[in-house]
Enzyme design. Structure first.
Site, PDB file in Angstrom:
ATOM      1  N   ASN A  39      -1.788  -0.169   7.045  1.00 12.01           N
ATOM      2  CA  ASN A  39      -1.291  -1.482   7.485  1.00 12.01           C
ATOM      3  C   ASN A  39      -0.399  -2.145   6.422  1.00 12.01           C
ATOM      4  O   ASN A  39      -0.286  -3.364   6.357  1.00 12.01           O
ATOM      5  CB  ASN A  39      -2.448  -2.387   7.925  1.00 12.01           C
ATOM      6  CG  ASN A  39      -3.410  -2.706   6.796  1.00 12.01           C
ATOM      7  OD1 ASN A  39      -3.283  -2.173   5.698  1.00 12.01           O
ATOM      8  ND2 ASN A  39      -4.358  -3.581   7.060  1.00 12.01           N
TER       9      ASN A  39
ATOM     10  N   HIS B 187      -1.787  -5.540   1.396  1.00  9.40           N
ATOM     11  CA  HIS B 187      -3.064  -6.232   1.196  1.00  9.40           C
ATOM     12  C   HIS B 187      -2.771  -7.572   0.533  1.00  9.40           C
ATOM     13  O   HIS B 187      -1.890  -7.652  -0.320  1.00  9.40           O
ATOM     14  CB  HIS B 187      -3.988  -5.420   0.278  1.00  9.40           C
ATOM     15  CG  HIS B 187      -5.157  -6.215  -0.222  1.00  9.40           C
ATOM     16  ND1 HIS B 187      -6.332  -6.333   0.494  1.00  9.40           N
ATOM     17  CD2 HIS B 187      -5.301  -6.980  -1.331  1.00  9.40           C
ATOM     18  CE1 HIS B 187      -7.155  -7.140  -0.176  1.00  9.40           C
ATOM     19  NE2 HIS B 187      -6.560  -7.537  -1.285  1.00  9.40           N
TER      20      HIS B 187
ATOM     21  N   TYR C 215     -12.361  -2.570  -3.367  1.00  9.90           N
ATOM     22  CA  TYR C 215     -12.877  -2.599  -1.996  1.00  9.90           C
ATOM     23  C   TYR C 215     -14.409  -2.606  -1.952  1.00  9.90           C
ATOM     24  O   TYR C 215     -15.001  -2.218  -0.948  1.00  9.90           O
ATOM     25  CB  TYR C 215     -12.320  -1.412  -1.211  1.00  9.90           C
ATOM     26  CG  TYR C 215     -10.883  -1.607  -0.745  1.00  9.90           C
ATOM     27  CD1 TYR C 215     -10.509  -2.740  -0.010  1.00  9.90           C
ATOM     28  CD2 TYR C 215      -9.896  -0.666  -1.017  1.00  9.90           C
ATOM     29  CE1 TYR C 215      -9.204  -2.931   0.419  1.00  9.90           C
ATOM     30  CE2 TYR C 215      -8.576  -0.851  -0.585  1.00  9.90           C
ATOM     31  CZ  TYR C 215      -8.241  -1.978   0.137  1.00  9.90           C
ATOM     32  OH  TYR C 215      -6.954  -2.160   0.572  1.00  9.90           O
TER      33      TYR C 215
ATOM     34  N   GLU D 100      -9.388 -10.424  -7.897  1.00 10.77           N
ATOM     35  CA  GLU D 100      -8.433  -9.315  -7.767  1.00 10.77           C
ATOM     36  C   GLU D 100      -7.353  -9.367  -8.836  1.00 10.77           C
ATOM     37  O   GLU D 100      -6.974  -8.339  -9.398  1.00 10.77           O
ATOM     38  CB  GLU D 100      -7.828  -9.331  -6.355  1.00 10.77           C
ATOM     39  CG  GLU D 100      -8.875  -8.989  -5.289  1.00 10.77           C
ATOM     40  CD  GLU D 100      -8.398  -9.187  -3.858  1.00 10.77           C
ATOM     41  OE1 GLU D 100      -7.251  -9.624  -3.660  1.00 10.77           O
ATOM     42  OE2 GLU D 100      -9.191  -8.896  -2.936  1.00 10.77           O
TER      43      GLU D 100
ATOM     44  N   LYS E 198       0.834  -1.206   0.000  1.00  7.95           N
ATOM     45  CA  LYS E 198       0.000   0.000   0.000  1.00  7.95           C
ATOM     46  C   LYS E 198       0.871   1.260   0.000  1.00  7.95           C
ATOM     47  O   LYS E 198       2.097   1.176   0.207  1.00  7.95           O
ATOM     48  CB  LYS E 198      -0.925  -0.043   1.222  1.00  7.95           C
ATOM     49  CG  LYS E 198      -1.912  -1.214   1.199  1.00  7.95           C
ATOM     50  CD  LYS E 198      -2.869  -1.119   2.370  1.00  7.95           C
ATOM     51  CE  LYS E 198      -3.837  -2.279   2.381  1.00  7.95           C
ATOM     52  NZ  LYS E 198      -4.827  -2.161   3.466  1.00  7.95           N
TER      53      LYS E 198
HETATM   54  P1  CMP Z   1      -7.106  -4.789   3.530  1.00  6.10           P
HETATM   55  O1  CMP Z   1      -6.583  -6.156   3.755  1.00  6.10           O
HETATM   56  O2  CMP Z   1      -6.532  -3.980   2.440  1.00  6.10           O
HETATM   57  O3  CMP Z   1      -8.695  -4.886   3.319  1.00  6.10           O
HETATM   58  C1  CMP Z   1      -9.603  -3.915   3.737  1.00  6.10           C
HETATM   59  C2  CMP Z   1      -8.939  -2.801   4.452  1.00  6.10           C
HETATM   60  O4  CMP Z   1      -9.793  -1.949   5.168  1.00  6.10           O
HETATM   61  C3  CMP Z   1      -8.019  -3.371   5.517  1.00  6.10           C
HETATM   62  O5  CMP Z   1      -6.911  -3.955   4.907  1.00  6.10           O
HETATM   63  C4  CMP Z   1      -7.746  -2.163   6.381  1.00  6.10           C
HETATM   64  O6  CMP Z   1      -6.623  -1.414   5.914  1.00  6.10           O
HETATM   65  C5  CMP Z   1      -9.006  -1.350   6.174  1.00  6.10           C
HETATM   66  N1  CMP Z   1      -9.817  -1.320   7.392  1.00  6.10           N
HETATM   67  C6  CMP Z   1     -10.454  -2.344   7.957  1.00  6.10           C
HETATM   68  N2  CMP Z   1     -11.100  -1.933   9.061  1.00  6.10           N
HETATM   69  C7  CMP Z   1     -10.860  -0.595   9.184  1.00  6.10           C
HETATM   70  C8  CMP Z   1     -11.250   0.392  10.106  1.00  6.10           C
HETATM   71  N3  CMP Z   1     -12.028   0.085  11.153  1.00  6.10           N
HETATM   72  N4  CMP Z   1     -10.809   1.647   9.912  1.00  6.10           N
HETATM   73  C9  CMP Z   1     -10.028   1.953   8.847  1.00  6.10           C
HETATM   74  N5  CMP Z   1      -9.616   1.038   7.923  1.00  6.10           N
HETATM   75  C10 CMP Z   1     -10.034  -0.213   8.099  1.00  6.10           C
END
Ligand code: CMP
Length: 143
Positions: free
Chosen positions: A112, A115, A49, A126, A9
């Site tokens: 984070n 993904h 998403y 995807e 990311k």
């Molecule tokens: P990812 O694996 O990319 O898939 C969905 C993403 O939503 C997840 O990683 C997080 O980065 C994001 N996400 C999930 N829950 C929250 C939350 N409560 N607040 C902000 N971002 C979120």
């Protein structure tokens, strides 16, 4: 052979973690079959998403993923989908164990670092969403 869509990311790209993350997958023995640095359009982000469309953080998620380039990859190998999820660690870096990518480098739920597809169905969806057929290579590993 199984394939997974893995994406560093914007926070991971900006913190120079692309090489570290590619190394972890290479060292594990997986095969890189597709990769590109790209700026994500709003349309692609919303499609990717889509399952989170109704969540309160959807707008923030789309804004973040489109804010600066991501490094999108396709990795191949036995059980790569589940193993990559283990290597990444829990979605919330606060819960991710040390030794996992998010445990070692993640900051917040939104930022984070990485993904990865969560099932064979998401991986198929995807990979075809992010990569054209001729952007994914078929080759045999010689070593
Ligand atoms: P990812 O694996 O990319 O898939 C969905 C993403 O939503 C997840 O990683 C997080 O980065 C994001 N996400 C999930 N829950 C929250 C939350 N409560 N607040 C902000 N971002 C979120």
């Amino acid at each position: 052979m199984e394939r997974s869509f893995i994406m560093v990311k914007p926070d991971g790209v900006q913190r120079n973690l692309v090489g570290e993350i590619v190394s972890r997958f290479e060292n594990k023995g997986f095969k890189l079959v597709g990769a590109k640095l790209m700026t994500v359009s709003k349309e692609l982000a919303e499609e990717h998403y889509g399952e989170h469309k109704e969540r309160p953080f959807f707008g923030e998620l789309v804004d973040f993923i489109t804010s600066s380039p991501v490094f999108a990859m396709v990795w191949e190998g036995e059980n790569v989908i589940a193993t990559a999820r283990q290597m990444m660690g829990k979605t919330n870096p606060a819960d991710a164990l040390p030794g996992t990518i998010r445990g070692d480098f993640g900051v917040t739920m939104g930022k984070n670092v990485i993904h990865g597809s969560d099932s064979p169905e998401s991986a198929g969806r995807e990979i075809s969403l992010w990569f054209k057929e001729d952007e994914v290579s078929e080759y045999n590993k010689q070593v």
